[in-house]
Design a protein around this motif. Structure first.
Motif, PDB file in Angstrom:
ATOM      1  N   ASP A 122     -17.876 -12.319  -6.117  1.00 35.21           N
ATOM      2  CA  ASP A 122     -16.902 -11.740  -6.731  1.00 35.21           C
ATOM      3  C   ASP A 122     -17.227 -10.726  -7.838  1.00 35.21           C
ATOM      4  O   ASP A 122     -18.631 -10.984  -7.669  1.00 35.21           O
ATOM      5  CB  ASP A 122     -16.254 -13.085  -8.096  1.00 35.21           C
ATOM      6  N   LEU A 137     -12.322 -12.164  -5.564  1.00 35.79           N
ATOM      7  CA  LEU A 137     -12.586 -12.755  -3.854  1.00 35.79           C
ATOM      8  C   LEU A 137     -11.590 -14.128  -3.746  1.00 35.79           C
ATOM      9  O   LEU A 137     -11.392 -15.192  -4.886  1.00 35.79           O
ATOM     10  CB  LEU A 137     -13.816 -13.107  -3.885  1.00 35.79           C
ATOM     11  N   LYS A 138     -10.873 -14.099  -2.811  1.00 31.03           N
ATOM     12  CA  LYS A 138     -10.176 -15.365  -2.544  1.00 31.03           C
ATOM     13  C   LYS A 138     -10.720 -16.296  -1.652  1.00 31.03           C
ATOM     14  O   LYS A 138      -9.180 -16.933  -1.064  1.00 31.03           O
ATOM     15  CB  LYS A 138      -8.557 -14.321  -2.194  1.00 31.03           C
ATOM     16  N   LEU A 139     -11.492 -16.716  -1.026  1.00 35.72           N
ATOM     17  CA  LEU A 139     -11.858 -17.051  -0.641  1.00 35.72           C
ATOM     18  C   LEU A 139     -12.719 -18.011  -1.071  1.00 35.72           C
ATOM     19  O   LEU A 139     -13.450 -18.361  -2.710  1.00 35.72           O
ATOM     20  CB  LEU A 139     -13.199 -17.162   0.356  1.00 35.72           C
ATOM     21  N   ASP A 140     -13.339 -19.787  -1.184  1.00 36.05           N
ATOM     22  CA  ASP A 140     -13.052 -21.104  -1.319  1.00 36.05           C
ATOM     23  C   ASP A 140     -14.610 -20.783  -1.696  1.00 36.05           C
ATOM     24  O   ASP A 140     -15.705 -19.999  -0.441  1.00 36.05           O
ATOM     25  CB  ASP A 140     -12.774 -21.789  -1.445  1.00 36.05           C
ATOM     26  N   THR A 143     -17.546 -21.168   1.630  1.00 33.99           N
ATOM     27  CA  THR A 143     -16.838 -20.121   2.926  1.00 33.99           C
ATOM     28  C   THR A 143     -18.037 -19.446   4.075  1.00 33.99           C
ATOM     29  O   THR A 143     -18.438 -18.971   3.345  1.00 33.99           O
ATOM     30  CB  THR A 143     -15.669 -20.355   2.731  1.00 33.99           C
ATOM     31  N   HIS A 153      -9.727 -11.456   7.882  1.00 31.73           N
ATOM     32  CA  HIS A 153      -9.632 -12.148   6.184  1.00 31.73           C
ATOM     33  C   HIS A 153      -9.694 -10.214   5.347  1.00 31.73           C
ATOM     34  O   HIS A 153      -9.906 -10.862   4.413  1.00 31.73           O
ATOM     35  CB  HIS A 153     -10.647 -13.328   5.607  1.00 31.73           C
ATOM     36  N   THR A 156      -7.412  -9.155   2.405  1.00 30.28           N
ATOM     37  CA  THR A 156      -6.247  -9.610   1.823  1.00 30.28           C
ATOM     38  C   THR A 156      -7.331 -10.536   1.160  1.00 30.28           C
ATOM     39  O   THR A 156      -6.857 -11.918   0.139  1.00 30.28           O
ATOM     40  CB  THR A 156      -5.789 -10.588   2.619  1.00 30.28           C
ATOM     41  N   HIS A 157      -8.506 -11.199   1.452  1.00 31.36           N
ATOM     42  CA  HIS A 157      -9.470 -11.927   1.348  1.00 31.36           C
ATOM     43  C   HIS A 157     -10.430 -11.806   0.296  1.00 31.36           C
ATOM     44  O   HIS A 157     -11.168 -12.318  -0.203  1.00 31.36           O
ATOM     45  CB  HIS A 157      -9.386 -13.740   1.945  1.00 31.36           C
ATOM     46  N   TRP A 158     -10.921 -10.569   1.239  1.00 35.10           N
ATOM     47  CA  TRP A 158     -11.975  -9.910   0.491  1.00 35.10           C
ATOM     48  C   TRP A 158     -12.288  -8.590   0.379  1.00 35.10           C
ATOM     49  O   TRP A 158     -11.191  -8.403   1.785  1.00 35.10           O
ATOM     50  CB  TRP A 158     -13.791 -10.574   1.086  1.00 35.10           C
ATOM     51  N   ASN A 159     -12.430  -8.230  -0.792  1.00 36.35           N
ATOM     52  CA  ASN A 159     -12.346  -6.353  -0.657  1.00 36.35           C
ATOM     53  C   ASN A 159     -13.154  -5.845   0.113  1.00 36.35           C
ATOM     54  O   ASN A 159     -14.048  -5.784   0.724  1.00 36.35           O
ATOM     55  CB  ASN A 159     -12.032  -6.666  -2.035  1.00 36.35           C
ATOM     56  N   GLN A 205     -18.167 -17.922  -5.011  1.00 34.84           N
ATOM     57  CA  GLN A 205     -17.305 -17.626  -6.289  1.00 34.84           C
ATOM     58  C   GLN A 205     -18.302 -17.656  -7.728  1.00 34.84           C
ATOM     59  O   GLN A 205     -18.270 -18.572  -7.992  1.00 34.84           O
ATOM     60  CB  GLN A 205     -16.050 -18.638  -5.861  1.00 34.84           C
TER      61      GLN A 205
END
Length: 328
Positions: A122, A137-140, A143, A153, A156-159, A205
Motif C-alpha cells: 500500500d 491498494l484495494k486488494l485484500d 491476495t 485488476h 481498479t485495485h492496484w495502481n 495491505q
C-alpha cells in the motif's frame, strides 16, 4: 533471503534527498541490499549531500552512485539503475519521497517461495487526500493474482505507479520491460506492460511507501497543465497499442484500458474542433486494431460496440461520428 536493489534517480532535490536516503538506511530488512543512486546531471548539491551521507554510513547496505553525462529524465535514470542492479528484486524510490522503516522487510517477507513477479504494497499519500484514495491498494492482504487477473485488476485495485512494489529482476529482463524515455507519466505505459506480461502478483495491505505531492512536481504540474497531460496520454495510448501488437497478445481488459485513455484525450480535445480533428486522425492511426479486435474487445456489450464504431468508418466520417457522440 532474496537480495534487493533500491533504485533512486536524483535530479535537483537537495532539500529532500537527505530524508529519502536516511529512510533507506533505516530499513530493517536483514537480507542483502544495494542502493543505486542515479545522478541525472544535478544542478544543485543533491549528489554532494548523498555522498556525505554515504561516507558517514557504516551499515550493510551497499551504496553506488551512477552518473549520466547529460540530463536524460526520470525514465532514463530508472533504466540505468535497472541495467546496473544485481539484486533479485528491484524497488524504485523517487528522491523526494521516503520509506517506512520496515518497508522492504514487509515486501520481501511476502515473497514466500520467491516466485512472484510483483509484490505490491500500500501507499501513503501526503498532501492530497483525493489522490490517496485513488492510489491506495484495494486488494485484500495476501491476495495472489495470476495471469489475466493481473491486468483485469490493474488501475481498479492496484495502481500504476512504479513505486511501492518489488519487481522480479529476471522477469523484467526476460520480458525486456524498460521505461520509455522522454515521457512524463511513464509509469502508466510501463505498468500496463507489466500487467500484461506478469504471471503472479501478490498484495500486502501495509504502507510501504510515503508519497509526497509537492509543489512543482511532475504530478502537480500536470494537474495544472492538462494540455501537457493530454499530449503524454497520446504517446501512452500509442505505446500500449504497439506493445499489444508487437507481443501478439490480445486481452479485452487491455483493449478497454486503451480505449479509456483515448476517451480522456477526446474529451479534452473536444473544446476545439480543429484540434479534435487533428487528435482524432492521429489516434485513429496510432490505436487502430483489425476490426475483429474491436468487436472482440467490446462484445457482447452493444453499447460499447456502438461507442467504438468510428474505428470501422472512413476517417472523414469517423471523426464526425465521434465528435457528435462526445458533444451530444
Amino acid at each position: 533471503m532474496v537480495s534487493i536493489s533500491i533504485i533512486i534517480p536524483v535530479y535537483n532535490v537537495e532539500q529532500y534527498i537527505e530524508a529519502c536516503l536516511k529512510s533507506v538506511i533505516a530499513q530493517t530488512y536483514k537480507g542483502h541490499m544495494e542502493c543505486l543512486i542515479v545522478d541525472d546531471c544535478n544542478q544543485d548539491n543533491g549528489i554532494e549531500i548523498a555522498q556525505n551521507i554515504i561516507a558517514n554510513y557504516q551499515g550493510p547496505i551497499i551504496f553506488r552512485i551512477l552518473h549520466h553525462d547529460q540530463n536524460r529524465g526520470l525514465s532514463a535514470a530508472r533504466n540505468t539503475g535497472m541495467k546496473e542492479a544485481i539484486g533479485d528484486y528491484l524497488f524504485f524510490v523517487d528522491s523526494d519521497d521516503e520509506l517506512p522503516p520496515n518497508s522492504i522487510e514487509q515486501l520481501a517477507g511476502a515473497l514466500d517461495d520467491g516466485q512472484h513477479d510483483i509484490v505490491v504494497g500500500d501507499i501513503k499519500t501526503i498532501g492530497n487526500d483525493a489522490l490517496h484514495e485513488y492510489l491506495r491498494l484495494k486488494l485484500d492482504d495476501g491476495t495472489v493474482l495470476r495471469d489475466g487477473d493481473i491486468i483485469h485488476h490493474y488501475k481498479t485495485h492496484w495502481n500504476m505507479m512504479a513505486q511501492a512494489k518489488l519487481y522480479k529482476a529476471s522477469f523484467l529482463r526476460q520480458q525486456r520491460l524498460t521505461f520509455m524515455e522522454g515521457l512524463i507519466h511513464e509509469d502508466e505505459l510501463w505498468s500496463f506492460e507489466i500487467a500484461c506480461m506478469a504471471k503472479t502478483l501478490k498484495a500486502i495491505q501495509y504502507p510501504v511507501y510515503l508519497y509526497y505531492l509537492r509543489e512543482g512536481s511532475i504530478t502537480d504540474i500536470s494537474n495544472k497543465d492538462p494540455r501537457r497531460r493530454t499530449e503524454a496520454l497520446k504517446v501512452i495510448a500509442a505505446g500500449m497499442t504497439d506493445f499489444l501488437k508487437s507481443r501478439k497478445i490480445f486481452n479485452t481488459t487491455a483493449y478497454t484500458i486503451i480505449q479509456k485513455t483515448v476517451e480522456q484525450i477526446f474529451h479534452y480535445e473536444r473544446i476545439d474542433r480543429n484540434r479534435f480533428i487533428k487528435a482524432y486522425i492521429q489516434l485513429h492511426k496510432d490505436t487502430y486494431f483489425p476490426w475483429i479486435y474491436h468487436l472482440r474487445g467490446r462484445w457482447p456489450n452493444l453499447r460499447d460496440c456502438v461507442h467504438d464504431l468510428h474505428y470501422l468508418l472512413p476517417t472523414p466520417i469517423g471523426w464526425r461520428y465521434k465528435y457528435w457522440r462526445i458533444n451530444k
